[in-house]
Every structure is written in structure tokens, then in C-alpha cells.
Design a protein around this motif. Structure first.
Motif, PDB file in Angstrom:
ATOM      1  N   GLN A   1       0.830  -1.199   0.000  1.00 21.97           N
ATOM      2  CA  GLN A   1       0.000   0.000   0.000  1.00 21.97           C
ATOM      3  C   GLN A   1       0.868   1.254   0.000  1.00 21.97           C
ATOM      4  O   GLN A   1       1.399   1.656   1.036  1.00 21.97           O
ATOM      5  N   SER A   2       0.996   1.868  -1.161  1.00 18.45           N
ATOM      6  CA  SER A   2       1.726   3.122  -1.274  1.00 18.45           C
ATOM      7  C   SER A   2       0.732   4.260  -1.070  1.00 18.45           C
ATOM      8  O   SER A   2       0.227   4.866  -2.014  1.00 18.45           O
TER       9      SER A   2
ATOM     10  N   THR B   1       6.044   2.032  -3.207  1.00 18.64           N
ATOM     11  CA  THR B   1       5.416   1.005  -4.034  1.00 18.64           C
ATOM     12  C   THR B   1       6.168  -0.320  -3.888  1.00 18.64           C
ATOM     13  O   THR B   1       7.292  -0.367  -3.375  1.00 18.64           O
ATOM     14  N   GLN B   2       5.564  -1.379  -4.391  1.00 16.82           N
ATOM     15  CA  GLN B   2       6.223  -2.681  -4.349  1.00 16.82           C
ATOM     16  C   GLN B   2       7.540  -2.657  -5.118  1.00 16.82           C
ATOM     17  O   GLN B   2       8.563  -3.157  -4.629  1.00 16.82           O
TER      18      GLN B   2
END
Length: 317
Positions: A42-43, A56-57
Motif C-alpha cells: 500500500q503506497s 510502491t512494491q
């Protein structure tokens, strides 16, 4: 005694063990083999107003903040960058499970909890949508130099729990009504175990947190690594044999206040809790500003990481 009545007498002596047992069936396992297919990164802006930049991932993986280490999952923060205290905050990771749950036994086998560091506020928790109306269960949580875990429930107003049968080992804190004043403070229980959180937890070799959520109550146990029950290790958990939990909430309409809950891991800094108690902690003698300290002391956060063996979720029937 007549032999006719002997079977009945034995049954009475056995007590609860003669009653139908609750069964627990494994429905989800989160580990290094499937972590990123079952959790979403969850950004987002931090809902607790922390000095943090949830990345972000792709960014988390490129910075080494989210990775597998052997057969464990590492979730950490940036511990090298000097930052602007008025900027977005220190890079970190927030994960939310894709599945949500209604009643469950959640067993987290954790090798390392983020350390007890000034400014830090890590948590392993569960939350429903439309907060606080569908509830929040904070399972592992602490701030700054804490070494004692705090379990907390947050809800809409009207959930005033009592202590469940058998008692609990922790000490109540916060509000009687878990939803008083908008649910922000909640109704907490502080663990009595000095190895239940942070640096002390890690020095003791890690451990297991188990949370049982049913219509009639919410209970949380902590087991140091050297005393994890055999039934947990074998995958046949039996909470009836685990003894007194840290927290034992009863007497609330739990089904009305806790629904559709996801699992979350995060690490934030300062914000609504760690920041609000900063001035009354010994951390303030190092720097009067929590964000300024976090911005200028990256090396202090090298131990701000989760190292997770697994999270297993069992249905309750």
C-alpha cells in the motif's frame, strides 16, 4: 460406587475436555513462497500522520525493503538516507492481506520485530473497512523505547468489553469503551512479559503471537520461541490448552463491531502515537523533535524490520 455410574463419573471429572471441541481448519498460509501474491503493498498517505513515505512494491524491492531471506520474509525501512524533517518522511513498507476474514485464529510466527527505537511505531494488526465501524485489532504494537507489547481494540462506540473467563495476564489501559472519542484511543491491554516486543523480543529469539476472534470474544497470546505449544508447531492448534492470554476481551457484541478484517504489517514513525508521547519520553532529550530525529539519524533504524516465518489463518467452527 456402582459400576453402572462409573462412565458418568469419569465424564464429570474430565469436565470441559468431555465437551465437543472447537475445531480449527487451516484456510490460509502466508510465507516466503506466496507472500506477494497474498499481500498488496500500500503506497498510501499514512492514516496515522506519521513521518513516513510508504513506497510502491517495485521501489520497496529495489531498495531492499521487501525481500525474502532464506525462507523468511523481510519487511524494513530505509536506514541510510539523511532526510529533510519537513519532507515526506522515511521510506517504509505497508502491507495488507488480499483476503479478509470474519472470525479466525491467526497465528504469526515472527523471528524479528522492529526494534525499540526512538521515533519508531511498528504494528502487526487487523482492520475492517470503514474504520472504526468494522473494527481494528492491534496484535503487536509499540512506540519509541517500549519493550512491552500493547494489544488494542478500536471500534465504533458501544463496545465495552469485560475480561473473559479465565482472566488475562496483561493490564488494561485506554478507554473502557473501545469506541469512545471516535475510537482513536481504543481499549488496550499491556503485556506483562518483558520480552513481548521490540529489542527484547528479538534478543529472546523471537516467538509466536496467536489471536482468536469469535462471536464471543477476542484473545491474544504471546509465546517466546522456546515455549511455543507443540500443537501450534504441528499445525493442530488448540487454544484451550494455552493457558492465560495477554488480552482476553469478552462481553461486547463483537459481530456488530468487527467484520471483514484484513491483516496488516507496517512501520511508521512519529505520528499520532509515537509523536504525541515524544516530549514525555527520554527520546526528547536527544532531539526535541521526533521528525527531526528520524530524519537525521538513519543508522538508528537498521533494526527496524520484520522477519516473518509465517502467518497462518485457521477457520473457527
Amino acid at each position: 460406587m456402582s459400576l453402572t455410574y462409573l462412565p458418568l463419573f469419569i465424564t464429570l471429572l474430565r469436565g470441559a475436555s468431555a465437551l465437543p471441541a472447537t475445531s480449527y481448519s487451516l484456510i490460509d498460509t502466508y510465507d516466503y513462497t506466496n507472500w506477494l501474491s497474498k499481500f498488496s503493498v500500500q503506497s498510501i498517505s499514512d492514516p496515522t500522520h506519521g513521518y513516513v513515505n510508504y513506497v510502491t512494491q517495485a521501489q520497496a524491492q529495489s531498495e531492499g525493503l521487501l525481500k525474502t531471506v532464506g525462507n523468511q520474509v523481510y519487511i524494513g525501512v530505509d536506514s541510510t538516507s539523511h532526510l529533510d524533517p519537513n519532507g515526506v518522511g522515511r521510506d517504509s513498507v505497508r502491507l495488507q492481506s488480499n483476503p479478509s476474514y470474519n472470525h479466525a485464529l491467526v497465528i504469526a510466527d515472527i523471528a524479528h520485530i522492529p526494534g525499540s527505537d526512538c521515533g519508531a511505531w511498528p504494528a502487526f494488526w487487523m482492520v475492517g473497512p470503514n474504520w472504526p465501524n468494522e473494527g481494528e485489532i492491534d496484535i503487536v504494537e509499540g512506540v519509541n523505547l517500549n519493550t512491552y507489547d500493547q494489544v488494542t481494540l478500536h471500534t465504533s462506540s458501544g463496545c465495552v468489553p469485560s475480561v473473559g473467563s479465565g482472566g488475562m495476564s496483561g493490564t488494561s489501559t485506554g478507554n473502557a469503551d473501545c469506541g469512545a472519542s471516535g475510537g482513536y484511543t481504543g481499549c488496550g491491554v499491556v503485556s506483562g512479559s518483558a520480552t513481548s516486543y521490540g529489542t527484547a523480543f528479538n534478543a529472546n529469539g523471537g516467538g509466536v503471537y496467536a489471536t482468536l476472534w469469535t462471536s464471543s470474544g477476542i484473545e491474544v497470546w504471546y509465546f517466546p520461541e522456546n515455549s511455543v505449544p507443540g500443537d501450534i508447531k504441528s499445525g493442530t492448534p488448540n487454544p484451550a490448552g494455552w493457558g492465560q492470554p495477554i488480552a482476553n476481551y469478552a462481553g461486547c457484541n463483537f459481530d456488530a463491531h468487527f467484520q471483514n478484517m484484513n491483516i496488516i504489517f507496517d512501520i511508521t514513525f512519529c505520528g499520532d502515537w509515537a509523536g504525541s508521547v515524544w516530549s514525555s519520553s527520554s527520546c526528547a532529550s536527544i532531539n526535541p523533535s521526533c521528525p527531526a530525529y528520524v530524519a537525521s539519524e538513519p543508522q538508528s533504524f537498521a533494526d527496524q524490520y520484520w522477519l516473518v516465518n509465517s502467518v497462518k489463518v485457521y477457520s473457527v467452527s
